[in-house]
Design a protein around this motif. Structure first.
Motif, mmCIF file in Angstrom:
data_model
loop_
_atom_site.group_PDB
_atom_site.id
_atom_site.type_symbol
_atom_site.label_atom_id
_atom_site.label_comp_id
_atom_site.label_asym_id
_atom_site.label_seq_id
_atom_site.Cartn_x
_atom_site.Cartn_y
_atom_site.Cartn_z
ATOM 1 N N LEU A 64 0.814 -1.213 0.000
ATOM 2 C CA LEU A 64 0.000 0.000 0.000
ATOM 3 C C LEU A 64 0.848 1.264 0.000
ATOM 4 O O LEU A 64 0.546 2.239 -0.696
ATOM 5 C CB LEU A 64 -0.936 0.004 1.211
ATOM 6 C CG LEU A 64 -2.079 -1.014 1.182
ATOM 7 C CD1 LEU A 64 -2.823 -1.021 2.505
ATOM 8 C CD2 LEU A 64 -3.037 -0.709 0.041
ATOM 9 N N LYS A 65 1.918 1.251 0.764
ATOM 10 C CA LYS A 65 2.747 2.456 0.879
ATOM 11 C C LYS A 65 3.696 2.618 -0.297
ATOM 12 O O LYS A 65 4.135 3.735 -0.601
ATOM 13 C CB LYS A 65 3.544 2.420 2.190
ATOM 14 C CG LYS A 65 2.679 2.569 3.427
ATOM 15 C CD LYS A 65 3.542 2.634 4.676
ATOM 16 C CE LYS A 65 2.678 2.868 5.910
ATOM 17 N NZ LYS A 65 3.501 2.931 7.155
ATOM 18 N N ALA A 66 4.069 1.510 -0.927
ATOM 19 C CA ALA A 66 5.019 1.531 -2.058
ATOM 20 C C ALA A 66 6.365 2.090 -1.583
ATOM 21 O O ALA A 66 6.714 2.019 -0.407
ATOM 22 C CB ALA A 66 4.464 2.332 -3.217
ATOM 23 N N HIS A 67 7.150 2.630 -2.554
ATOM 24 C CA HIS A 67 8.502 3.134 -2.270
ATOM 25 C C HIS A 67 9.358 2.062 -1.593
ATOM 26 O O HIS A 67 10.050 2.312 -0.600
ATOM 27 C CB HIS A 67 8.450 4.395 -1.399
ATOM 28 C CG HIS A 67 7.628 5.493 -1.995
ATOM 29 N ND1 HIS A 67 8.005 6.153 -3.153
ATOM 30 C CD2 HIS A 67 6.441 6.029 -1.624
ATOM 31 C CE1 HIS A 67 7.085 7.056 -3.453
ATOM 32 N NE2 HIS A 67 6.128 7.000 -2.550
ATOM 33 N N GLN A 68 9.302 0.844 -2.148
ATOM 34 C CA GLN A 68 10.090 -0.267 -1.631
ATOM 35 C C GLN A 68 11.228 -0.582 -2.603
ATOM 36 O O GLN A 68 11.157 -0.273 -3.787
ATOM 37 C CB GLN A 68 9.214 -1.511 -1.468
ATOM 38 C CG GLN A 68 8.004 -1.305 -0.587
ATOM 39 C CD GLN A 68 8.362 -1.020 0.850
ATOM 40 O OE1 GLN A 68 9.249 -1.667 1.408
ATOM 41 N NE2 GLN A 68 7.693 -0.054 1.449
ATOM 42 N N ARG A 69 12.273 -1.190 -2.073
ATOM 43 C CA ARG A 69 13.353 -1.658 -2.926
ATOM 44 C C ARG A 69 13.010 -3.068 -3.418
ATOM 45 O O ARG A 69 12.230 -3.778 -2.779
ATOM 46 C CB ARG A 69 14.681 -1.643 -2.175
ATOM 47 C CG ARG A 69 14.779 -2.647 -1.063
ATOM 48 C CD ARG A 69 15.909 -2.337 -0.100
ATOM 49 N NE ARG A 69 17.180 -2.242 -0.760
ATOM 50 C CZ ARG A 69 18.022 -3.250 -0.923
ATOM 51 N NH1 ARG A 69 17.686 -4.453 -0.500
ATOM 52 N NH2 ARG A 69 19.182 -3.071 -1.506
ATOM 53 N N PRO A 70 13.543 -3.493 -4.576
ATOM 54 C CA PRO A 70 13.278 -4.858 -5.045
ATOM 55 C C PRO A 70 13.677 -5.890 -3.993
ATOM 56 O O PRO A 70 14.770 -5.810 -3.419
ATOM 57 C CB PRO A 70 14.155 -4.968 -6.298
ATOM 58 C CG PRO A 70 14.278 -3.567 -6.787
ATOM 59 C CD PRO A 70 14.333 -2.717 -5.546
ATOM 60 N N LEU A 81 6.971 -10.327 -3.595
ATOM 61 C CA LEU A 81 8.080 -9.835 -4.412
ATOM 62 C C LEU A 81 7.818 -8.396 -4.825
ATOM 63 O O LEU A 81 6.665 -7.995 -5.034
ATOM 64 C CB LEU A 81 8.263 -10.678 -5.676
ATOM 65 C CG LEU A 81 8.589 -12.151 -5.506
ATOM 66 C CD1 LEU A 81 7.324 -12.974 -5.712
ATOM 67 C CD2 LEU A 81 9.659 -12.592 -6.495
ATOM 68 N N VAL A 82 8.886 -7.645 -4.934
ATOM 69 C CA VAL A 82 8.807 -6.253 -5.386
ATOM 70 C C VAL A 82 9.729 -6.073 -6.585
ATOM 71 O O VAL A 82 10.913 -6.424 -6.519
ATOM 72 C CB VAL A 82 9.210 -5.269 -4.269
ATOM 73 C CG1 VAL A 82 9.143 -3.822 -4.783
ATOM 74 C CG2 VAL A 82 8.307 -5.437 -3.055
ATOM 75 N N VAL A 100 5.973 -2.722 -8.943
ATOM 76 C CA VAL A 100 5.030 -3.833 -9.093
ATOM 77 C C VAL A 100 5.250 -4.783 -7.928
ATOM 78 O O VAL A 100 6.351 -5.326 -7.762
ATOM 79 C CB VAL A 100 5.209 -4.572 -10.434
ATOM 80 C CG1 VAL A 100 4.306 -5.801 -10.477
ATOM 81 C CG2 VAL A 100 4.911 -3.652 -11.600
ATOM 82 N N MET A 101 4.229 -4.952 -7.101
ATOM 83 C CA MET A 101 4.269 -5.897 -5.994
ATOM 84 C C MET A 101 3.499 -7.153 -6.395
ATOM 85 O O MET A 101 2.416 -7.057 -6.981
ATOM 86 C CB MET A 101 3.647 -5.309 -4.731
ATOM 87 C CG MET A 101 4.538 -4.304 -4.024
ATOM 88 S SD MET A 101 4.531 -2.688 -4.794
ATOM 89 C CE MET A 101 5.334 -1.741 -3.509
ATOM 90 N N VAL A 102 4.051 -8.309 -6.077
ATOM 91 C CA VAL A 102 3.432 -9.576 -6.459
ATOM 92 C C VAL A 102 3.286 -10.446 -5.219
ATOM 93 O O VAL A 102 4.267 -10.710 -4.512
ATOM 94 C CB VAL A 102 4.268 -10.318 -7.518
ATOM 95 C CG1 VAL A 102 3.570 -11.616 -7.914
ATOM 96 C CG2 VAL A 102 4.509 -9.446 -8.739
#
Length: 331
Positions: A64-70, A81-82, A100-102
């Motif tokens: 939901l927040k995003a701004h994540q590293r792979p 997975l990101v 893209v989050m999976v």
């Protein structure tokens, strides 16, 4: 917002019930899986998906927040997975990243997209056109997303290489990259390389785990063993990308150093010219200053030819200094 939701059996798409619980039960009963695609969902919209698929709250928070590293995280009932797709914007010669989050389970895939630069419609159409690949289950979706993301990395690296060659030609042009914007363009390009590197670098370990290439790291659940060679291929492509990114970063650093060195040499040339002209101006100033003193007894003070003689002396000294500085390259 839910973009798409479908059940896939034997590599073929079938429309299922709107309720996610019924869709998962129907997919499991028929040996298929459910693929739900969302685009920047709100917390309220995602609550229903979370409850139906039993997603881990920490992974949901990241989605939901995003701004994540792979990354790749393993939970009891699913994988998380990101990916960070990168888009090259030709109008501004810049790169932008999406996310893209999976969520991958035994019979479901949930994809969450953030940003406009990571469309998954093409990935879904590609898989639907290749039923033999889609028949491998939810793992095929993860592979297709990873493959599309890394392939696009290669395209972006090629575009950046072209921009770097143009920047290099500008810096080493006859005027030495004298434009005031050259240094700014170099720093901007270096920031784009850094942004690109943040997307490609951390993705290596997750792909290595998915490919089962590391004996020191335990295997990943919910991943079809027969799909590991495909992930190894994607991992090899990512290695090429990371090598290209490292090469671009080194080259742009060298170009920046060369530009700064050229600017330093140009400033030294300017200072030498200024010093030469100052030295030439100092000679007549000294002579005029001496004869401007109000002493009564001075050599040649009352001589008729004193003034023209001093002017000629000044001219000869100026000419000698000019030739000397010109010969040494100061002028």
């Amino acid at each position: 917002m839910i973009v798409d939701c479908a059940i896939y059996r034997d590599g073929r798409r079938t429309e299922g019930p709107e309720d996610f619980s019924d869709a998962v039960d129907e997919a499991r009963a028929g040996g298929g899986f459910v693929w739900v695609g969302l685009h920047e969902p709100t917390e309220k919209e995602f609550d229903h998906v979370t409850r139906e698929f039993g997603l881990h709250p920490l992974a949901v928070e990241d989605a939901l927040k995003a701004h994540q590293r792979p990354k790749l995280e393993v939970y009891d009932d699913s994988l998380f997975l990101v990916f960070k797709p990168v888009v090259y914007e030709a109008d501004s010669d810049a790169v932008s990243t999406g996310e893209v989050m999976v969520f991958l389970g035994d019979s479901f895939v949930v994809t969450v997209r953030h940003g406009e630069g990571a469309p998954l419609a093409a990935v879904r159409h590609r898989l639907e056109d290749e039923p033999q690949l889609l028949a491998k289950g939810p793992t095929a979706v993860v592979y297709a997303i990873a493959d599309a993301t890394v392939d696009h990395y290669l395209d972006v690296a090629t575009e950046l290489q072209t921009d770097l060659e143009e920047l290099e030609a500008e810096v080493f042009s006859p005027d030495g990259g004298g434009s005031r914007n050259t240094a700014s363009r170099i720093y901007t390009f270096k920031r784009q390389i850094l942004e690109f590197r943040r997307a490609t670098g951390p993705l290596g370990p997750p792909l290595t785990r998915l490919a089962g290439a590391s004996t020191s790291v335990p295997g990943v659940p919910f991943v079809n063993e027969r799909a590991r060679p495909f992930f190894r291929d994607v991992s090899d492509h990512l290695t090429r990308v990371n090598e290209s990114v490292e090469g671009l970063d080194r080259l742009v650093t060298d170009i920046l150093s060369a530009h700064l060195a050229q600017m330093s040499v140009r400033q030294n040339d300017d200072m030498r010219k200024i010093s030469a002209w100052a030295a030439m101006a100092a000679v007549p100033t000294m002579i005029a200053g001496i004869y401007g003193m109000n002493f009564e007894h001075m050599p040649e003070l009352h001589w008729v030819w004193s003034y023209p003689a001093v002017i000629v002396l000044m001219g000869v000294l100026e000419l000698l200094l000019f030739r000397l500085f010109k010969r040494r390259g100061w002028l």
